[in-house]
Design a protein around this motif. Structure first.
Motif, short mmCIF file in Angstrom:
data_model
loop_
_atom_site.label_atom_id
_atom_site.label_comp_id
_atom_site.label_asym_id
_atom_site.label_seq_id
_atom_site.Cartn_x
_atom_site.Cartn_y
_atom_site.Cartn_z
N PHE A 20 0.86 -1.32 -0.32
CA PHE A 20 0.15 -0.11 -0.35
C PHE A 20 1.13 1.36 0.08
CE2 PHE A 20 -2.68 2.64 1.83
CZ PHE A 20 -3.69 3.54 1.63
N VAL A 21 1.54 1.15 1.07
CA VAL A 21 3.16 2.47 0.86
C VAL A 21 3.67 2.90 -0.85
CG1 VAL A 21 5.56 3.22 1.02
CG2 VAL A 21 3.55 1.81 3.57
N LEU A 22 3.53 1.53 -1.57
CA LEU A 22 4.32 1.65 -2.60
C LEU A 22 3.04 2.07 -4.27
CD1 LEU A 22 6.54 0.53 -4.67
CD2 LEU A 22 5.25 -0.92 -5.82
N ILE A 23 1.41 1.54 -3.76
CA ILE A 23 0.99 2.22 -4.13
C ILE A 23 0.76 3.88 -4.10
CG2 ILE A 23 -1.29 2.41 -4.36
CD1 ILE A 23 -1.70 -0.17 -3.73
N THR A 24 0.66 4.58 -2.89
CA THR A 24 0.72 6.03 -2.74
C THR A 24 2.11 6.36 -3.21
OG1 THR A 24 1.77 5.47 -0.98
CG2 THR A 24 0.20 5.60 0.05
N ARG A 87 9.80 12.02 5.96
CA ARG A 87 8.62 12.35 5.88
C ARG A 87 8.87 14.51 5.20
NH1 ARG A 87 8.02 9.36 9.70
NH2 ARG A 87 8.77 10.69 11.59
N PHE A 88 9.62 15.20 5.63
CA PHE A 88 10.22 16.44 5.99
C PHE A 88 10.23 16.55 4.21
CE2 PHE A 88 13.15 19.62 5.10
CZ PHE A 88 12.15 21.09 6.02
N THR A 89 11.69 16.03 3.33
CA THR A 89 11.87 15.73 2.49
C THR A 89 11.47 15.95 1.03
OG1 THR A 89 14.19 15.66 3.07
CG2 THR A 89 14.07 15.20 0.59
N GLY A 90 10.37 14.97 1.42
CA GLY A 90 9.23 14.69 -0.02
C GLY A 90 8.03 15.49 0.36
N ALA A 216 -1.37 12.04 -1.76
CA ALA A 216 -1.08 10.50 -1.19
C ALA A 216 0.09 10.20 -0.39
CB ALA A 216 -1.33 9.97 -3.00
N PHE A 217 0.51 11.51 -0.42
CA PHE A 217 1.87 11.32 -0.06
C PHE A 217 1.89 11.07 1.45
CE2 PHE A 217 6.10 13.09 1.67
CZ PHE A 217 6.90 11.85 0.88
N ASN A 221 2.64 8.81 4.45
CA ASN A 221 3.80 9.88 5.49
C ASN A 221 2.71 9.86 6.98
OD1 ASN A 221 5.65 11.44 4.06
ND2 ASN A 221 4.49 12.91 4.46
N MET A 222 1.87 9.13 7.29
CA MET A 222 1.29 8.40 8.40
C MET A 222 1.74 6.77 8.79
SD MET A 222 -2.33 9.61 8.29
CE MET A 222 -2.61 9.42 6.60
#
Length: 461
Positions: A20-24, A87-90, A216-217, A221-222
């Motif tokens: 699911f992370v990959l999908i986001t 998270r911050f960078t993205g 989506a990102f 992050n969550m």
């Protein structure tokens, strides 16, 4: 804290969670690559409506990499990634991507070109260049910073969630989604301009799509925050990596495997992405396709990679052979561009060359990106990917400019309405392919000597 591959019973050990992370993050890259190529099928409209020459269009395409190369933005981005985290960078650089895309859209609007904010200032210097070109270049340069560092961040995310598991497959699927963005851009962008050929329409859609990608990102992050909390709570786990230091950036260039992968990256992608900027016009000029269909023909390239890259990634997870596959992909790259450069303008040759190029574009990235964690410690991966992307951006900046200049030079004095000759620009692409093959061969030799394990499987037994 750096996560180790031995971490047990964490969220990343749940297949549904990591996929699911990959999908986001894959959807985020789809939106980025859609906007990257959204102008490519509009080259003819830009000539007719905006008065951009071929060299001006090439300069615009090259502006994507100007800040990344001359301001070292990718190096700073990689350092920020290794120091401040994913998270911050993205989040920050996806925001930069959206701002740049909006300025690119604004440059194409009647509001700007009828004297809107910034028009008079941009019209006051370098008057040989249209204000729309200069504003679009500013936006595209900012967008290039955002999308490239977002790509580095996504690569780091995949390593974090999939190392020791289905990493090459995951990277292949992420690249497939990104190529899906290319496909949508090449296929839909000319149609989205409508019957009245309004260039700003597809760009407006692209900006909206990027905002959805940012949302989506946030979901990623969550989940990433939860994973980090689990790692921090597991006192039995010790870090297997030293903390990143800025001086580690210089250590990358003592690694011959890293140097060769970086060279292969810049040569291979310089023969792909700059080509796609001009390929729709090539299809019109040499092969006689209608303008609305030219982008769809070039769209065969991402269609092929969407299907093949995950397949090759899954193969390399289980069987290895990455170094050998990079050589094969470079050889196919040469063969494809030889067809475009030297064979007659038969539509069958156009389809054949695009299919072969699709195989090349599937082989090399599917093998190259999962190879980086095999030669670079995890604490330096952000900087390593950033350095590779920056070197790649040198080619992405120079080659579109060079192609546009060579195209204008090769067709100087041509009668109005006559088809342009693309032989000389395509010869440059052939040269890139030959150089890429030589580097890939050398990488295979060094791999055997140093024992990086590039030809070994990725999945830990």
């Amino acid at each position: 804290m750096v996560m180790t591959a031995q971490l047990k019973e964490s969220i990343r050990d749940s297949k549904s969670a990591r996929w699911f992370v990959l999908i986001t993050v894959s959807f985020l890259m789809l939106t980025g690559y859609f906007f990257t190529d959204i102008m490519s099928p509009l080259q003819g409209m830009l000539r007719d409506q905006m008065g951009w020459s071929n060299s001006s269009y090439g300069t615009f395409a090259g502006s994507y990499s100007v800040l990344n190369v001359f301001c070292l933005m990718l190096i700073f981005g990689g350092i920020i990634l290794d120091k401040a985290g994913i998270r911050f960078t993205g989040t920050f650089f996806v925001g930069v991507m959206i701002v740049g895309a909006f300025l690119n859209y604004y440059a194409m609007t009647d509001m700007f070109n009828n004297g809107g904010i910034g028009y008079d200032f941009l019209n006051s210097f370098l008057t040989d260049y249209k204000p729309s070109l200069k504003m679009a270049m500013i936006g595209y340069a900012l967008f290039g910073v955002g999308v490239e560092i977002a790509g580095i961040t996504v690569s780091r995310i995949i390593v974090k969630w999939f190392k020791g598991k289905e990493m090459a497959l995951a990277m292949g699927l992420e690249m497939a989604c990104a190529r899906g963005g290319m496909l949508i851009a090449f296929s839909a962008s000319p149609w989205m301009t409508g019957a009245d050929k309004i260039i700003s329409r597809p760009l407006a859609f692209g900006v909206i799509l990027l905002v959805i990608g940012l949302l989506a990102f946030f979901i990623h992050n969550m989940m990433d925050k939860k994973l980090d909390a689990e790692v921090a709570a597991d006192t039995s786990v010790e870090s297997s990596e030293d903390e990143f230091k800025i001086s580690d950036v210089f250590l990358l260039f003592k690694n011959p495997g890293f140097i060769l992968i970086a060279l292969l990256c810049v040569l291979f992608y310089s023969a792909i992405f700059p080509f796609t900027k001009f390929a729709p016009d090539l299809m019109v000029q040499k092969y006689g396709f209608a303008e609305e269909l030219s982008g769809m023909i070039v769209g065969l390239l991402p269609i092929g990679t969407m299907v093949l890259t995950p397949i090759f990634g899954a193969f390399m997870d289980k069987k290895g052979k990455s170094a050998s596959i990079m050589m094969l992909g470079s050889l196919l790259l040469i063969f494809s561009h030889v067809i475009f450069a030297f064979l007659p303008g038969n539509t069958a040759f156009a389809f054949t060359a695009m299919v072969v190029l699709g195989f090349a574009f599937s082989f090399v990235p599917a093998a190259m990106w999962p190879s980086v964690p095999k030669i670079i410690p995890e604490s330096r991966l952000g900087s390593a990917y950033a350095m590779i992307f920056m070197i790649q951006n040198v080619g992405l900046m120079l080659f579109p400019m060079l192609l546009g200049t060579v195209l204008d030079s090769a067709n100087e004095g041509i009668a109005e309405g006559a088809a342009l000759n693309y032989t000389e620009p395509m010869m440059l692409m052939v040269g890139c392919g030959i150089a890429a093959l030589l580097v890939a061969f050398r990488l295979r030799v060094v791999d055997k000597k140093k024992g990086y394990g590039l030809d070994l499987p990725n999945i830990e037994k």
